[in-house]
Scaffold this motif. Structure first.
Motif, short mmCIF file in Angstrom:
data_model
loop_
_atom_site.label_atom_id
_atom_site.label_comp_id
_atom_site.label_asym_id
_atom_site.label_seq_id
_atom_site.Cartn_x
_atom_site.Cartn_y
_atom_site.Cartn_z
N UNK A 205 0.85 -1.19 0.00
CA UNK A 205 0.00 0.00 0.00
C UNK A 205 0.88 1.24 0.00
N UNK A 206 0.62 2.15 -0.92
CA UNK A 206 1.37 3.40 -0.97
C UNK A 206 0.92 4.33 0.15
N UNK A 207 1.85 5.09 0.69
CA UNK A 207 1.57 6.00 1.81
C UNK A 207 1.08 7.33 1.25
N UNK A 208 -0.20 7.37 0.87
CA UNK A 208 -0.75 8.59 0.28
C UNK A 208 -0.81 9.72 1.31
N UNK A 209 -0.84 9.39 2.59
CA UNK A 209 -0.84 10.43 3.61
C UNK A 209 0.49 11.18 3.65
N UNK A 210 1.53 10.58 3.07
CA UNK A 210 2.83 11.25 2.93
C UNK A 210 2.96 11.86 1.55
N UNK A 211 2.63 11.08 0.53
CA UNK A 211 2.81 11.53 -0.85
C UNK A 211 1.90 12.70 -1.20
N UNK A 212 0.65 12.70 -0.69
CA UNK A 212 -0.29 13.77 -1.02
C UNK A 212 0.18 15.14 -0.56
N UNK A 213 0.46 15.34 0.74
CA UNK A 213 0.93 16.65 1.18
C UNK A 213 2.25 17.07 0.55
#
Length: 224
Positions: A205-213
């Motif tokens: 699972x990609x860490x979208x909570x990191x990549x998004x911001x």
């Protein structure tokens, strides 16, 4: 005709296996310091700067804070009797023990799945300084114990004389922490690989909570 007793007790649920958590104390300390520096500099610029500088400071803060968290505070390894969960900077990998083909300790600590895909264990870094110190101490101990009846050496380190199957306590103490951690994970893998609960496929699972911001901060930097 026999009928089931409605009052018969249900089978007791099996307790969930408790995770063992492995993290890097140095990484956590570094992350706390870096976050304090980034927040201090950026907030100072937001409060005191003029023109477009406050917006630039906010953009850089939006980019840097997720990256600092990703590489210092976020990495962790969670292991229990059934599976290994690796939380790396930008991904979380869940590996049932049956899907693991091996763990390797070298210049970095890594785990391999059954098709050969390699995943690095960011939370269990290898200390080059610790390896060198352990090697020097091991050589010193060997040289000082070269006498009849003293400890003998094999390629795994020092062992008690007459008991080559049991590591000497001093040699065990000199082993780098990352090596001891990897040995603990290998023991869990060997025990869990054959269990029914340890079967399954790897999940990433990609860490979208990191990549998004971080991506938002990068876009804002380009805009301002």
């Amino acid at each position: 005709m026999s009928t089931s007793d409605p009052q018969s007790p249900l089978p007791a649920a099996q307790p969930a296996s408790t995770d063992r958590v492995f993290r890097s104390p140095v990484g956590i300390a570094t992350g706390v310091v870096l976050l304090a520096v980034v927040l201090g500099l950026c907030l100072s610029a937001v409060v005191s700067a003029e023109g477009g500088m406050p917006w630039k400071a906010l953009a850089w803060m939006l980019l840097l804070i997720p990256l600092v968290i990703a590489f210092t505070l976020r990495p962790a390894v969670f292991a229990n009797d059934h599976r290994l969960r690796i939380r790396n900077p930008f991904r979380t990998i869940t590996l049932p023990w049956g899907a693991v083909s091996g763990l390797r300790a070298g210049h970095s600590n890594e785990v391999f799945d059954q098709i050969g895909t390699k995943y690095q264990l960011w939370a269990i870094p290898v200390s080059a300084r610790g390896l060198k110190r352990a090697s020097r101490e091991r050589v010193r101990m060997v040289e000082s114990s070269m006498n009849p009846g003293g400890p003998v050496l094999d390629r795994r380190g020092l062992f008690d004389a007459g008991r080559p199957d049991r590591p000497n306590a001093e040699a065990e103490r000199l082993r780098p922490r990352s090596d001891r951690t990897m040995e603990s994970l290998r023991a869990l893998q060997e025990a869990g690989a054959m269990a029914k609960e340890g079967q399954g496929q790897p999940k990433v699972r990609w860490a979208y909570e990191i990549l998004g911001p971080a991506a938002a901060g990068l876009v804002l930097i380009a805009v301002v």
